[in-house]
Design an enzyme around this catalytic site. Structure first.
Site, PDB file in Angstrom:
ATOM      1  N   GLU A   1       0.809  -1.085   0.030  1.00  0.00           N
ATOM      2  CA  GLU A   1       0.360   0.152   0.444  1.00  0.00           C
ATOM      3  C   GLU A   1       0.517   0.841  -0.107  1.00  0.00           C
ATOM      4  O   GLU A   1       0.380   2.309  -0.664  1.00  0.00           O
ATOM      5  CB  GLU A   1      -0.747  -0.165   1.157  1.00  0.00           C
ATOM      6  CG  GLU A   1      -1.864   1.310   1.089  1.00  0.00           C
ATOM      7  CD  GLU A   1      -2.968   0.674   2.009  1.00  0.00           C
ATOM      8  OE1 GLU A   1      -3.323   1.831   2.619  1.00  0.00           O
ATOM      9  OE2 GLU A   1      -3.394  -0.558   2.669  1.00  0.00           O
TER      10      GLU A   1
ATOM     11  N   ASP B   1      -3.004  -3.396   3.120  1.00  0.00           N
ATOM     12  CA  ASP B   1      -3.169  -3.513   4.436  1.00  0.00           C
ATOM     13  C   ASP B   1      -3.909  -4.255   4.900  1.00  0.00           C
ATOM     14  O   ASP B   1      -4.743  -4.961   3.923  1.00  0.00           O
ATOM     15  CB  ASP B   1      -3.749  -2.508   5.064  1.00  0.00           C
ATOM     16  CG  ASP B   1      -2.532  -1.093   5.738  1.00  0.00           C
ATOM     17  OD1 ASP B   1      -1.749  -1.612   5.546  1.00  0.00           O
ATOM     18  OD2 ASP B   1      -2.871  -0.292   6.419  1.00  0.00           O
TER      19      ASP B   1
ATOM     20  N   TYR C   1      -0.924  -4.600  13.816  1.00  0.00           N
ATOM     21  CA  TYR C   1      -2.185  -3.951  12.727  1.00  0.00           C
ATOM     22  C   TYR C   1      -2.730  -2.834  13.473  1.00  0.00           C
ATOM     23  O   TYR C   1      -3.680  -3.735  14.337  1.00  0.00           O
ATOM     24  CB  TYR C   1      -2.754  -5.203  11.812  1.00  0.00           C
ATOM     25  CG  TYR C   1      -3.705  -4.432  10.415  1.00  0.00           C
ATOM     26  CD1 TYR C   1      -2.812  -4.253   9.825  1.00  0.00           C
ATOM     27  CD2 TYR C   1      -5.051  -4.529  11.096  1.00  0.00           C
ATOM     28  CE1 TYR C   1      -3.183  -3.677   8.919  1.00  0.00           C
ATOM     29  CE2 TYR C   1      -5.601  -4.002  10.118  1.00  0.00           C
ATOM     30  CZ  TYR C   1      -5.555  -3.292   8.676  1.00  0.00           C
ATOM     31  OH  TYR C   1      -5.680  -2.911   8.051  1.00  0.00           O
TER      32      TYR C   1
END
Length: 705
Positions: free
Chosen positions: A7, A103, A300
């Site tokens: 990303e 992601d 995350y």
């Protein structure tokens, strides 16, 4: 060759370093049989309305609703170079497989698939799905790449979310802006969120405090309180009766109690605590946490789970120990690790809870930016508290009788501090820390011990008093309490097993709040230590005229539930989108302007001309003349140095002429060289970044200027 698409460039570099793609090329990295490139966020998005038909460039009621039959995706103007790189790489003859390493969530799936489709790529697709940027997690992720088709449902849900937001945003914003003659930004999640705040302010404004009275008796070493009474005379009468009566201990109850450890953080609970304890906005917390994720120090960020998976249990004690050693606030406090408290496979969906990584061990935490370090410490604290021993205490509840009435009090003695020792040490290290509103009422502070008492015992009365109080209004929303309200909106009407409830998702809520602030509907106002979210006059007006379906948290929460069903393959995207389109057809076809609302909104700004850059309207504001198109930055400032040197300020008439003809006559300019004044023609020269000006002078006799 296998192509990996991340990303962001920073993430691509971390992935490339682990898999051995270390040769730098133009827009990608290569080596060891891999090529690694990146998207720079949303490279492609849904096209604007005028891409479907040039007539949609103007906002007209007769064109609504705008419901595209065949959706178009376009690449952002500033991202075409990187898209060209990706398109070439995806379609290169030697590339046999494309790995989506964006992601691991709904938006990451949409970012990758949009580029994959626009590039016309048909190569086999794999998915890298990781919750940590640690080298070991990356290696494990690449060793267990999943088929891209496993995430088709996630992509469909992401695309439906984007299309629904586009449809509601375009149609509702245009409809209400045209009908009420000023730009009114309306969003699928934004408007119900705003409605929550406006409703809360209405409750505060209409609240009538009700006085109440409590009789308090002073006894040796402690005091007791009676029930709240609404009649002051009755309270005074009871006080007087008590002053001449015996106080008898009626009941003494002792209970051993335990306060369970708090669960680990998901994104929303972290944002709430960071707002309450550190004063960070939801967006700041997300940004700091994203940076920590990319620096491999946290897992995350965009997760809605507060638990870990069973495969993490074995390594947890080591992680807890090194996190404890890295945190200054835990000095002198024994650390324990009860993994059972935080492991629950059933409560982990896409990602486990936010925790620090083992990389903490060798990191220079003092070198981190202050905001990132504070968020890291908060995440570390929560991990240590979640696996610590419970907080245990004994509570004594005493009831006494006097003059026929009962009076009560409670006392507490801590037996084992448990996780609260860590929590207290962290808070003590925080300057001006807010008290923990959520837990402070659950147990009395240590030290409120009661003397030894027995039932039937008679106690001497030191004094009696009537204390007056008033019922309190609801509190203004802060980001902490609003995030909580967004998370639970419509929850009571949803099935128990619903995965996503409430308004928006952990990943989108911060952006929604920022948009409400940037569009002028919400204002952050500091009050003591808290920052309150207050609606503007136009926000109240908007909610007044919006129909129920656009401001109902229940409807939007139901949409989030349906998006989760699309993710799981339980609902077709066509059915979901059909419902959105039907709602918009009905809205446009049936909505009537509410009578008497002409003065509800701030009057529209007077337009002085057309923007030389984008053709939008330029209007006068307090500090200058600005293009009203949100993405355009054209401005003529009133306090510009060029004008100030000539002791002039651009007027409405002057700017109107400049925008129409590119030039305007100006008289009485001051000369810094001579100290005299002169007349000239000012010429507007806009270079696309700045509005510049130059002077032209009339030709004098004899050819001189």
């Amino acid at each position: 060759m296998k192509l990996v698409i991340a990303e962001k460039p920073s993430v691509a570099q971390s992935l490339a370093a682990v898999i051995g793609a270390t040769d730098r090329k133009d827009g990608y990295l290569e080596g060891n049989g891999w090529r690694v490139s990146w998207c720079v966020g949303h490279l492609a998005g849904l096209a604007d309305a005028d891409n479907y038909d040039p007539k949609y460039a103007k906002w007209r009621y007769d064109d609504l609703p705008i419901l595209p039959e065949h959706w178009q995706m376009v690449v952002g103007k500033d991202k075409k170079k990187q898209f060209a790189v990706l398109k070439q790489l995806m379609n290169a003859p030697d590339v046999t497989e494309v790995v989506n390493a964006c992601d691991a969530g709904r938006e990451g799936e949409l970012i990758f698939r949009s580029v994959y489709k626009l590039a016309g790529c048909s190569k086999p697709m794999k998915r890298l799905w990781i919750s940590s940027m640690e080298d070991s997690a990356i290696r494990e992720g690449f060793a267990n790449l999943r088929p891209g088709a496993d995430y088709d449902g996630l992509h469909q849900a992401a695309l439906c979310r984007a299309k629904a937001d586009w449809l509601v945003g375009i149609n509702a914003t245009r409809l209400f802006s045209v009908l009420y003659h000023r730009t009114l930004n309306i969003g699928r999640v934004m408007s119900p969120t705003l409605a929550l705040i406006v409703q809360r302010e209405a409750e505060i404004n209409t609240f009538q405090p009700v006085p109440f009275y409590t009789v308090v008796l002073e006894l040796p070493e402690f005091s007791v309180s009676g029930e709240r009474m609404t009649d002051k005379a009755a309270a005074e009468q009871l006080k007087t009766a008590c002053q001449g009566a015996d106080v008898t201990v009626k009941k003494v109850e002792r209970k051993d109690k335990s306060e369970k450890q708090p669960a680990l953080y998901d994104l929303t609970t972290l944002q709430r605590d960071a707002n309450r304890l550190l004063g960070f906005t939801a967006q700041q917390t997300l940004d700091y946490l994203q940076n920590l994720y990319e620096k491999k120090l946290c897992t995350y960020p965009r997760t809605d789970s507060r638990y870990l998976t069973s495969d993490m249990a074995e390594g947890l004690p080591v992680l807890v120990n090194l996190v404890a050693n890295a945190m200054p606030f835990r000095k002198g406090i024994a650390i324990s690790c009860d993994a059972v408290q935080v492991i629950n496979d059933k409560k982990v969906t896409d990602h486990h809870a936010v925790i620090p990584t083992r990389n903490l061990q060798n990191a220079d935490l003092s070198g981190l930016p202050v905001g990132e370090r504070m968020i890291l410490e908060l995440v570390a604290l929560r991990l240590l508290c979640a696996v610590a021993e419970p907080h245990t205490y004994s509570e004594t509840a005493v009831t006494v009788e006097c003059a026929g009435a009962e009076f009560t009090t409670k006392g507490k003695t801590v037996k084992r501090p448990g996780w609260r020792a860590l929590d207290a040490a962290y808070r003590a290290a925080l300057k001006n820390a807010e008290p923990d509103k959520e837990t402070e009422d659950k147990a009395l502070p240590d030290g409120d011990r009661l003397p030894e008492l027995s039932e039937g015992q008679t106690l001497p009365l030191s004094g009696a008093a009537v204390k007056e109080g008033k019922t309190s209004p609801p509190k203004h929303f802060t980001e902490d309490t609003l995030l909580s309200a967004m998370e639970t909106a419509g929850k009571e009407n949803m099935p128990e097993d619903t995965e996503r409830k409430g308004l928006g998702t952990p990943a989108t809520r911060a952006g929604i709040l920022e948009k409400l602030v940037s569009t002028g509907f919400l204002e952050r106002k500091k009050s003591k230590k808290a920052v309150q979210l207050m609606p503007s006059k136009d926000a109240v007006s908007l909610i007044t005229v919006l129909p129920e379906q656009l401001q109902s948290p229940l409807l939007t929460a139901e949409w989030e539930h349906r998006l989760s069903e699309i993710e799981r393959g339980e609902l077709s995207p066509e059915d979901f989108m059909g419902g959105i389109c039907a709602m918009l057809r009905e809205l446009v076809g049936t909505y009537q302007v509410i009578k008497g609302t002409e003065y509800l909104f701030t009057p529209p700004r007077e337009v002085v001309g057309k923007c030389p850059r984008c053709g939008g309207d330029v209007a006068e504001l307090q500090k200058g003349f600005f293009c009203q198109t949100e993405s355009c930055k054209f401005a003529i400032w009133k306090n510009n140095k060029w004008w100030a040197a000539k002791k002039k300020q651009p007027t409405k008439a002057l700017v109107t002429a400049l925008l129409k003809d590119g030039r305007a006559r100006i008289t009485g300019c001051y000369s810094e060289k001579t100290g005299k004044t002169y007349d000239a023609t000012v010429v507007l020269e806009d270079d696309g970044r700045y509005a510049n000006f130059k002077l032209e002078f009339d030709r004098q006799k004899g050819g001189a200027k």
